[in-house]
Design a protein around this motif. Structure first.
Motif, PDB file in Angstrom:
ATOM      1  N   MET A   1       0.846  -1.188   0.000  1.00  0.00           N
ATOM      2  CA  MET A   1       0.000   0.000   0.000  1.00  0.00           C
ATOM      3  C   MET A   1       0.890   1.251   0.000  1.00  0.00           C
ATOM      4  N   GLN A   2       0.601   2.183  -0.890  1.00  0.00           N
ATOM      5  CA  GLN A   2       1.391   3.398  -0.965  1.00  0.00           C
ATOM      6  C   GLN A   2       1.120   4.307   0.228  1.00  0.00           C
ATOM      7  N   LYS A   3       2.108   5.131   0.556  1.00  0.00           N
ATOM      8  CA  LYS A   3       1.996   6.030   1.706  1.00  0.00           C
ATOM      9  C   LYS A   3       0.807   6.972   1.558  1.00  0.00           C
ATOM     10  N   LYS A   4       0.585   7.498   0.369  1.00  0.00           N
ATOM     11  CA  LYS A   4      -0.524   8.422   0.135  1.00  0.00           C
ATOM     12  C   LYS A   4      -1.864   7.723   0.385  1.00  0.00           C
ATOM     13  N   THR A   5      -1.940   6.460  -0.035  1.00  0.00           N
ATOM     14  CA  THR A   5      -3.171   5.691   0.188  1.00  0.00           C
ATOM     15  C   THR A   5      -3.438   5.541   1.679  1.00  0.00           C
ATOM     16  N   GLN A   6      -2.410   5.225   2.451  1.00  0.00           N
ATOM     17  CA  GLN A   6      -2.565   5.065   3.897  1.00  0.00           C
ATOM     18  C   GLN A   6      -3.019   6.366   4.541  1.00  0.00           C
ATOM     19  N   GLU A   7      -2.496   7.459   4.079  1.00  0.00           N
ATOM     20  CA  GLU A   7      -2.887   8.767   4.629  1.00  0.00           C
ATOM     21  C   GLU A   7      -4.361   9.047   4.368  1.00  0.00           C
ATOM     22  N   ILE A   8      -4.834   8.688   3.180  1.00  0.00           N
ATOM     23  CA  ILE A   8      -6.243   8.898   2.842  1.00  0.00           C
ATOM     24  C   ILE A   8      -7.134   8.012   3.704  1.00  0.00           C
ATOM     25  N   LEU A   9      -6.713   6.762   3.915  1.00  0.00           N
ATOM     26  CA  LEU A   9      -7.485   5.850   4.763  1.00  0.00           C
ATOM     27  C   LEU A   9      -7.583   6.391   6.186  1.00  0.00           C
ATOM     28  N   ASP A  10      -6.477   6.884   6.707  1.00  0.00           N
ATOM     29  CA  ASP A  10      -6.485   7.438   8.058  1.00  0.00           C
ATOM     30  C   ASP A  10      -7.436   8.635   8.140  1.00  0.00           C
ATOM     31  N   GLU A  11      -7.460   9.429   7.104  1.00  0.00           N
ATOM     32  CA  GLU A  11      -8.351  10.588   7.082  1.00  0.00           C
ATOM     33  C   GLU A  11      -9.812  10.162   7.012  1.00  0.00           C
ATOM     34  N   LEU A  12     -10.105   9.110   6.237  1.00  0.00           N
ATOM     35  CA  LEU A  12     -11.478   8.594   6.150  1.00  0.00           C
ATOM     36  C   LEU A  12     -11.965   8.090   7.508  1.00  0.00           C
ATOM     37  N   VAL A  13     -11.065   7.423   8.240  1.00  0.00           N
ATOM     38  CA  VAL A  13     -11.415   6.948   9.580  1.00  0.00           C
ATOM     39  C   VAL A  13     -11.638   8.135  10.518  1.00  0.00           C
ATOM     40  N   GLU A  14     -10.768   9.129  10.425  1.00  0.00           N
ATOM     41  CA  GLU A  14     -10.883  10.311  11.284  1.00  0.00           C
ATOM     42  C   GLU A  14     -12.196  11.049  11.040  1.00  0.00           C
ATOM     43  N   LYS A  15     -12.622  11.111   9.791  1.00  0.00           N
ATOM     44  CA  LYS A  15     -13.878  11.790   9.444  1.00  0.00           C
ATOM     45  C   LYS A  15     -15.101  10.898   9.658  1.00  0.00           C
ATOM     46  N   LYS A  16     -14.862   9.662  10.101  1.00  0.00           N
ATOM     47  CA  LYS A  16     -15.905   8.685  10.372  1.00  0.00           C
ATOM     48  C   LYS A  16     -16.720   8.325   9.122  1.00  0.00           C
ATOM     49  N   LEU A  17     -16.048   8.357   7.972  1.00  0.00           N
ATOM     50  CA  LEU A  17     -16.672   7.905   6.732  1.00  0.00           C
ATOM     51  C   LEU A  17     -16.522   6.398   6.589  1.00  0.00           C
ATOM     52  N   ILE A  18     -15.548   5.820   7.289  1.00  0.00           N
ATOM     53  CA  ILE A  18     -15.410   4.376   7.433  1.00  0.00           C
ATOM     54  C   ILE A  18     -15.074   4.106   8.890  1.00  0.00           C
ATOM     55  N   THR A  19     -15.311   2.878   9.358  1.00  0.00           N
ATOM     56  CA  THR A  19     -15.005   2.568  10.759  1.00  0.00           C
ATOM     57  C   THR A  19     -13.542   2.198  10.942  1.00  0.00           C
ATOM     58  N   LYS A  20     -12.960   1.588   9.915  1.00  0.00           N
ATOM     59  CA  LYS A  20     -11.550   1.185   9.921  1.00  0.00           C
ATOM     60  C   LYS A  20     -11.176   0.839   8.487  1.00  0.00           C
ATOM     61  N   GLU A  21      -9.894   0.737   8.216  1.00  0.00           N
ATOM     62  CA  GLU A  21      -9.475   0.511   6.832  1.00  0.00           C
ATOM     63  C   GLU A  21      -9.958  -0.830   6.294  1.00  0.00           C
ATOM     64  N   GLU A  22     -10.248  -1.786   7.204  1.00  0.00           N
ATOM     65  CA  GLU A  22     -10.753  -3.088   6.758  1.00  0.00           C
ATOM     66  C   GLU A  22     -12.118  -2.985   6.097  1.00  0.00           C
TER      67      GLU A  22
END
Length: 371
Positions: A1-22
């Motif tokens: 997984m690319q670093k940029k992708t991980q950053e976006i996933l973390d942001e999605l979790v922070e904004k509560k658009l997903i519960t976790k990257e899984e």
């Protein structure tokens, strides 16, 4: 997984658009498709309609849809046959007592106005089979997020037109209805699978329906957009080949009246079930000996069937697949499990022991929540 992708996933979790990257990976290893889709289309997980359903999405997909209709059958693992309804019921005029046999002999006439297509949900290619049977460009209400973000199927769905829902996030589920209405208001059809997840029960051919498609169909003036139901039947959901076709029934459009939504939802579900049973009667006949060949008991045979079916999915979110079906408050397990957990006393010991045995048996046979 690319670093940029991980950053976006973390942001999605922070904004509560997903519960976790899984929610988006299903715990599986990611690939370049996942990096591309997250970095370019993570915004589709939002709930702002103008952002996730831009005008460009409505305009760009028409040419691609024509390609789907032309070449889509080549990507089905099994050929699709559109069944003649009349031939299925010609020897039984009591199947639909409120519908004339003559009307079932006529070709289904789809409404000119935006339509909701609903279909049963239990094998890998049911989304593509529904698109091909509808023949019209229809946006897909897409809830299998690991498949969307991690496979070619997601890219194809995106090009056709899609609205995403994370079934683990309340705000996302709540937003699915206004998203659907927005799509209809823009003159586009919509595909919804009201069971939400694959039906994995050995008995009971369809799960209970969620009411989202009904609420989406209801307009502000109290009238309803038409709903067209489709029923797919395939004898062996995991077996490829021409000798195992997908049989599809397209039924007449229905306009709900809004008097009793539970009754109207059950009415259309019962109609779909009837078509499912008629297809089974014609194409699913087999013997108990054939079903159990090589197995010691029916449970073992069905477990193997489900393992093979699950293996056909490119990305399978076991967490959502075992929890997102509509809960039945009268489910025997929900009744007996609290009893089995009661503290044992000399007075209730025999009853509690029996309850524990029953709960163990119910859990073993609760395939819907095991696979």
């Amino acid at each position: 997984m690319q670093k940029k992708t991980q950053e976006i996933l973390d942001e999605l979790v922070e904004k509560k658009l997903i519960t976790k990257e899984e929610d988006l990976t299903a715990g599986a290893k990611t690939n370049f498709i996942f990096d591309y889709m997250i970095q370019n289309h993570a915004y589709l997980l939002g709930n702002d309609i103008d952002t996730v359903l831009p005008e460009s999405m409505f305009k760009k997909g028409n040419t691609f849809h024509k390609l789907i209709i032309k070449y889509g059958p080549l990507f089905l693992k099994n050929p699709q046959i559109i069944e003649n309804r009349y031939t299925l019921i010609k020897d039984d005029d009591k199947v639909f007592p409120n519908r004339s046999r003559a009307s079932l002999k006529e070709e289904v006439k789809l409404p000119e106005e935006p339509t909701i297509f609903i279909a049963n949900h239990h094998f890998k290619d049911d989304v593509l089979a529904t698109l091909l049977a509808a023949k019209r460009r229809a946006f897909i209400l897409f809830g299998s997020l690991p498949q969307f973000y991690g496979t070619v199927d997601g890219i194809l769905a995106l090009e056709n037109g899609v609205a995403l829902v994370d079934r683990k996030v309340h705000e996302s589920k709540h937003a699915s209805v206004p998203k659907g209405r927005y799509i209809l208001d823009h003159g586009m059809d919509l595909i919804i699978f009201p069971e939400a997840v694959w039906n994995k029960k050995p008995s009971g051919q369809m799960l209970d329906f969620y009411s989202g498609f009904y609420r989406t169909a209801k307009k502000e003036d109290g009238s309803f957009s038409p709903v067209v139901s489709m029923v797919h039947y395939i004898k062996n959901t995991h077996k490829k080949g021409k000798d195992n076709p997908i049989h599809t029934i397209i039924d007449d459009p229905v306009y709900f009246e809004g008097k009793d939504y539970k009754q109207e939802i059950e009415m259309i579900r019962e109609t779909m079930l009837t078509w499912q049973y008629k297809l089974m009667e014609k194409y699913g006949q087999t013997t108990r000996k054939e079903l159990l060949d090589g197995y010691s008991n029916p449970t073992e045979a069905w477990e193997d069937e489900l393992r093979k079916r699950v293996a056909t999915a490119d990305k399978y979110d076991i967490e959502i697949e075992t929890s997102a079906d509509k809960t039945n408050p009268l489910d025997p397990l929900s009744v007996w499990e609290p009893i089995a957990n009661v503290e044992i006393t000399p007075q209730n010991a025999s009853n509690i022991v029996e309850a524990k045995k029953l709960v163990k048996e119910l859990k073993t046979n609760d395939f819907q929540h095991r696979f």
